[in-house]
Design a protein around this motif. Sequence first.
Motif, PDB file in Angstrom:
ATOM      1  N   SER A  91     -15.414  -7.789   1.704  1.00 15.33           N
ATOM      2  CA  SER A  91     -14.090  -7.434   1.208  1.00 15.33           C
ATOM      3  C   SER A  91     -13.322  -6.806   2.355  1.00 15.33           C
ATOM      4  CB  SER A  91     -14.181  -6.457   0.031  1.00 15.33           C
ATOM      5  OG  SER A  91     -14.865  -5.274   0.408  1.00 15.33           O
ATOM      6  N   GLU A  92     -12.002  -6.842   2.251  1.00 12.87           N
ATOM      7  CA  GLU A  92     -11.182  -6.237   3.291  1.00 12.87           C
ATOM      8  C   GLU A  92      -9.899  -5.681   2.693  1.00 12.87           C
ATOM      9  OE1 GLU A  92      -8.479  -9.529   5.356  1.00 12.87           O
ATOM     10  OE2 GLU A  92     -10.617  -9.970   5.597  1.00 12.87           O
ATOM     11  N   MET A  93      -9.423  -4.591   3.302  1.00  8.76           N
ATOM     12  CA  MET A  93      -8.154  -4.002   2.893  1.00  8.76           C
ATOM     13  C   MET A  93      -7.007  -4.698   3.613  1.00  8.76           C
ATOM     14  SD  MET A  93      -8.622  -1.508   0.753  1.00  8.76           S
ATOM     15  CE  MET A  93      -9.781  -0.231   0.242  1.00  8.76           C
ATOM     16  N   GLN A  94      -5.855  -4.769   2.932  1.00  6.11           N
ATOM     17  CA  GLN A  94      -4.653  -5.318   3.542  1.00  6.11           C
ATOM     18  C   GLN A  94      -3.542  -4.285   3.653  1.00  6.11           C
ATOM     19  OE1 GLN A  94      -3.531  -8.623   4.635  1.00  6.11           O
ATOM     20  NE2 GLN A  94      -5.724  -8.866   4.919  1.00  6.11           N
ATOM     21  N   ASP A  95      -3.430  -3.384   2.658  1.00  4.22           N
ATOM     22  CA  ASP A  95      -2.304  -2.452   2.677  1.00  4.22           C
ATOM     23  C   ASP A  95      -2.632  -1.224   1.843  1.00  4.22           C
ATOM     24  OD1 ASP A  95       0.308  -1.662   3.398  1.00  4.22           O
ATOM     25  OD2 ASP A  95       1.137  -2.416   1.526  1.00  4.22           O
ATOM     26  N   MET A  96      -1.942  -0.101   2.146  1.00  2.29           N
ATOM     27  CA  MET A  96      -2.051   1.120   1.347  1.00  2.29           C
ATOM     28  C   MET A  96      -0.674   1.734   1.208  1.00  2.29           C
ATOM     29  SD  MET A  96      -4.356   4.570   1.890  1.00  2.29           S
ATOM     30  CE  MET A  96      -5.782   3.969   0.950  1.00  2.29           C
ATOM     31  N   SER A  97      -0.334   2.159  -0.005  1.00  2.00           N
ATOM     32  CA  SER A  97       0.958   2.781  -0.263  1.00  2.00           C
ATOM     33  C   SER A  97       0.941   4.242   0.172  1.00  2.00           C
ATOM     34  CB  SER A  97       1.285   2.689  -1.757  1.00  2.00           C
ATOM     35  OG  SER A  97       0.381   3.489  -2.497  1.00  2.00           O
ATOM     36  N   PRO A  98       2.114   4.865   0.318  1.00  2.00           N
ATOM     37  CA  PRO A  98       2.151   6.279   0.705  1.00  2.00           C
ATOM     38  C   PRO A  98       1.388   7.206  -0.235  1.00  2.00           C
ATOM     39  CG  PRO A  98       4.309   5.295   1.024  1.00  2.00           C
ATOM     40  CD  PRO A  98       3.463   4.269   0.335  1.00  2.00           C
TER      41      PRO A  98
ATOM     42  N   CYS B  96      -4.645  -2.421  -1.582  1.00  9.48           N
ATOM     43  CA  CYS B  96      -4.901  -3.791  -2.027  1.00  9.48           C
ATOM     44  C   CYS B  96      -5.621  -4.548  -0.925  1.00  9.48           C
ATOM     45  CB  CYS B  96      -3.608  -4.504  -2.419  1.00  9.48           C
ATOM     46  SG  CYS B  96      -2.508  -4.858  -1.026  1.00  9.48           S
ATOM     47  N   GLY B  97      -6.205  -5.683  -1.295  1.00 11.44           N
ATOM     48  CA  GLY B  97      -6.929  -6.502  -0.329  1.00 11.44           C
ATOM     49  C   GLY B  97      -7.516  -7.726  -0.994  1.00 11.44           C
ATOM     50  N   GLU B  98      -8.598  -8.257  -0.394  1.00 13.39           N
ATOM     51  CA  GLU B  98      -9.269  -9.440  -0.922  1.00 13.39           C
ATOM     52  C   GLU B  98     -10.772  -9.237  -0.894  1.00 13.39           C
ATOM     53  OE1 GLU B  98      -7.392 -10.257   2.183  1.00 13.39           O
ATOM     54  OE2 GLU B  98      -5.676  -9.896   0.891  1.00 13.39           O
TER      55      GLU B  98
ATOM     56  N   ALA C  40      -3.913 -10.572  -1.640  1.00 12.44           N
ATOM     57  CA  ALA C  40      -2.929  -9.496  -1.816  1.00 12.44           C
ATOM     58  C   ALA C  40      -2.608  -8.919  -0.449  1.00 12.44           C
ATOM     59  CB  ALA C  40      -3.479  -8.407  -2.725  1.00 12.44           C
ATOM     60  N   HIS C  41      -1.329  -8.846  -0.117  1.00 10.36           N
ATOM     61  CA  HIS C  41      -0.912  -8.360   1.197  1.00 10.36           C
ATOM     62  C   HIS C  41      -0.224  -7.006   1.171  1.00 10.36           C
ATOM     63  CE1 HIS C  41      -2.159 -12.000   3.111  1.00 10.36           C
ATOM     64  NE2 HIS C  41      -1.299 -12.747   2.450  1.00 10.36           N
ATOM     65  N   ALA C  42       0.408  -6.646   0.058  1.00  4.95           N
ATOM     66  CA  ALA C  42       1.168  -5.390   0.030  1.00  4.95           C
ATOM     67  C   ALA C  42       1.111  -4.767  -1.353  1.00  4.95           C
ATOM     68  CB  ALA C  42       2.619  -5.631   0.438  1.00  4.95           C
ATOM     69  N   VAL C  43       1.110  -3.423  -1.374  1.00  7.59           N
ATOM     70  CA  VAL C  43       1.113  -2.672  -2.625  1.00  7.59           C
ATOM     71  C   VAL C  43       2.109  -1.523  -2.492  1.00  7.59           C
ATOM     72  CG1 VAL C  43      -0.829  -1.232  -1.862  1.00  7.59           C
ATOM     73  CG2 VAL C  43      -0.335  -1.454  -4.310  1.00  7.59           C
ATOM     74  N   ASN C  44       2.800  -1.195  -3.574  1.00  4.70           N
ATOM     75  CA  ASN C  44       3.750  -0.084  -3.518  1.00  4.70           C
ATOM     76  C   ASN C  44       3.226   1.123  -4.299  1.00  4.70           C
ATOM     77  OD1 ASN C  44       4.250  -0.674  -6.230  1.00  4.70           O
ATOM     78  ND2 ASN C  44       6.199  -1.698  -5.828  1.00  4.70           N
ATOM     79  N   ASN C  45       4.018   2.188  -4.362  1.00  2.86           N
ATOM     80  CA  ASN C  45       3.598   3.412  -5.040  1.00  2.86           C
ATOM     81  C   ASN C  45       3.369   3.216  -6.537  1.00  2.86           C
ATOM     82  OD1 ASN C  45       3.481   5.309  -2.889  1.00  2.86           O
ATOM     83  ND2 ASN C  45       5.717   5.445  -2.874  1.00  2.86           N
ATOM     84  N   ASN C  46       3.972   2.177  -7.108  1.00  2.00           N
ATOM     85  CA  ASN C  46       3.789   1.904  -8.527  1.00  2.00           C
ATOM     86  C   ASN C  46       2.463   1.208  -8.823  1.00  2.00           C
ATOM     87  OD1 ASN C  46       6.510   2.772  -8.889  1.00  2.00           O
ATOM     88  ND2 ASN C  46       7.223   0.715  -8.349  1.00  2.00           N
TER      89      ASN C  46
ATOM     90  N   PHE D 294       4.749 -17.458   1.293  1.00  2.00           N
ATOM     91  CA  PHE D 294       3.872 -16.301   1.442  1.00  2.00           C
ATOM     92  C   PHE D 294       4.673 -15.013   1.248  1.00  2.00           C
ATOM     93  CE2 PHE D 294       2.415 -19.765   4.071  1.00  2.00           C
ATOM     94  CZ  PHE D 294       1.052 -19.837   3.814  1.00  2.00           C
ATOM     95  N   ALA D 295       4.149 -14.085   0.463  1.00  3.56           N
ATOM     96  CA  ALA D 295       4.795 -12.791   0.225  1.00  3.56           C
ATOM     97  C   ALA D 295       4.012 -11.707   0.958  1.00  3.56           C
ATOM     98  CB  ALA D 295       4.844 -12.494  -1.265  1.00  3.56           C
ATOM     99  N   TYR D 296       4.677 -11.012   1.888  1.00  2.00           N
ATOM    100  CA  TYR D 296       3.973 -10.074   2.762  1.00  2.00           C
ATOM    101  C   TYR D 296       4.428  -8.631   2.656  1.00  2.00           C
ATOM    102  CZ  TYR D 296       0.848 -13.067   5.376  1.00  2.00           C
ATOM    103  OH  TYR D 296      -0.197 -13.878   5.729  1.00  2.00           O
ATOM    104  N   GLY D 297       5.622  -8.367   2.154  1.00  2.00           N
ATOM    105  CA  GLY D 297       6.112  -6.999   2.086  1.00  2.00           C
ATOM    106  C   GLY D 297       6.697  -6.695   0.723  1.00  2.00           C
ATOM    107  N   LEU D 298       6.570  -5.426   0.273  1.00  2.00           N
ATOM    108  CA  LEU D 298       7.003  -5.039  -1.065  1.00  2.00           C
ATOM    109  C   LEU D 298       7.402  -3.566  -1.043  1.00  2.00           C
ATOM    110  CD1 LEU D 298       7.060  -5.415  -4.234  1.00  2.00           C
ATOM    111  CD2 LEU D 298       4.629  -4.815  -4.184  1.00  2.00           C
ATOM    112  N   ASN D 299       8.577  -3.237  -1.581  1.00  2.00           N
ATOM    113  CA  ASN D 299       8.948  -1.823  -1.682  1.00  2.00           C
ATOM    114  C   ASN D 299       8.902  -1.354  -3.135  1.00  2.00           C
ATOM    115  OD1 ASN D 299      11.358  -2.605  -2.908  1.00  2.00           O
ATOM    116  ND2 ASN D 299      12.647  -2.122  -1.148  1.00  2.00           N
TER     117      ASN D 299
END
Length: 213
Positions: free
Chosen positions: A37-44, A49-51, A91-97, A135-140
């Motif tokens: 498994s690997e991480m892709q992103d972490m919110s503040p 998230c990852g795969e 999964a490439h990006a996750v937000n605070n929600n 491809f979706a890579y960024g999310l606010n």
Amino acid sequence: RSRRNSLGGSFPYARAHTYNRTTGQWTMVHPWAGCSSEMQDMSPNGKFCGEVQHLRESGSCGDQVSQGEAFVGEGTTASTIGLIGQFPDWAHAVNNNGDVCGEGYSADGLSVRGIFRPAGGSITVLPSLGGTYAFAYGLNDDGLICGYAERGLTGDWVAVKWQNEGAGWVIEELNIEGVSSLAWDVNTHGQIIGWDWDENTNQVSAVRLPLTR
């Protein structure tokens, strides 16, 4: 690197971890049996998230292309978010929600579409530009998504953004000057970063939108 497993094969032993900068401690987050498994992103606020790469029916480890599935989590807990078909997603990006964006293979297993999954909800397939790939890579935190997609008529790769306008998701090409462009991330102010390629100079330039170099 690889290690031997009880199934008689070998597989990469990468495991998703979180890191606490204050304590200097790494914590493994891998509630799945078997593979990597690997991480892709972490919110503040600490969501991530990852795969994960699941075991095949044969018992051997898969890979992202054949057995990958997106996950989202917080703390030391993670769970997969499902597939848009029988084929892998990322999964490439996750937000605070806890909302997640990424991409997955469509039902035909050939084309790739951007995906959005609200926290605790179901996956939505994002619209494309008519090409094979998106491809979706960024999310606010406001649900603005950025990435890139292939135009159906020309085959060009262009930076795009997705917004939900109430009646559904809408895709829009970003105003970048080059022939090919990509968008990687978006901040809380809606500013998007990426790059574009100028065929006249054969150069790739970093960009921020509204467009600055």
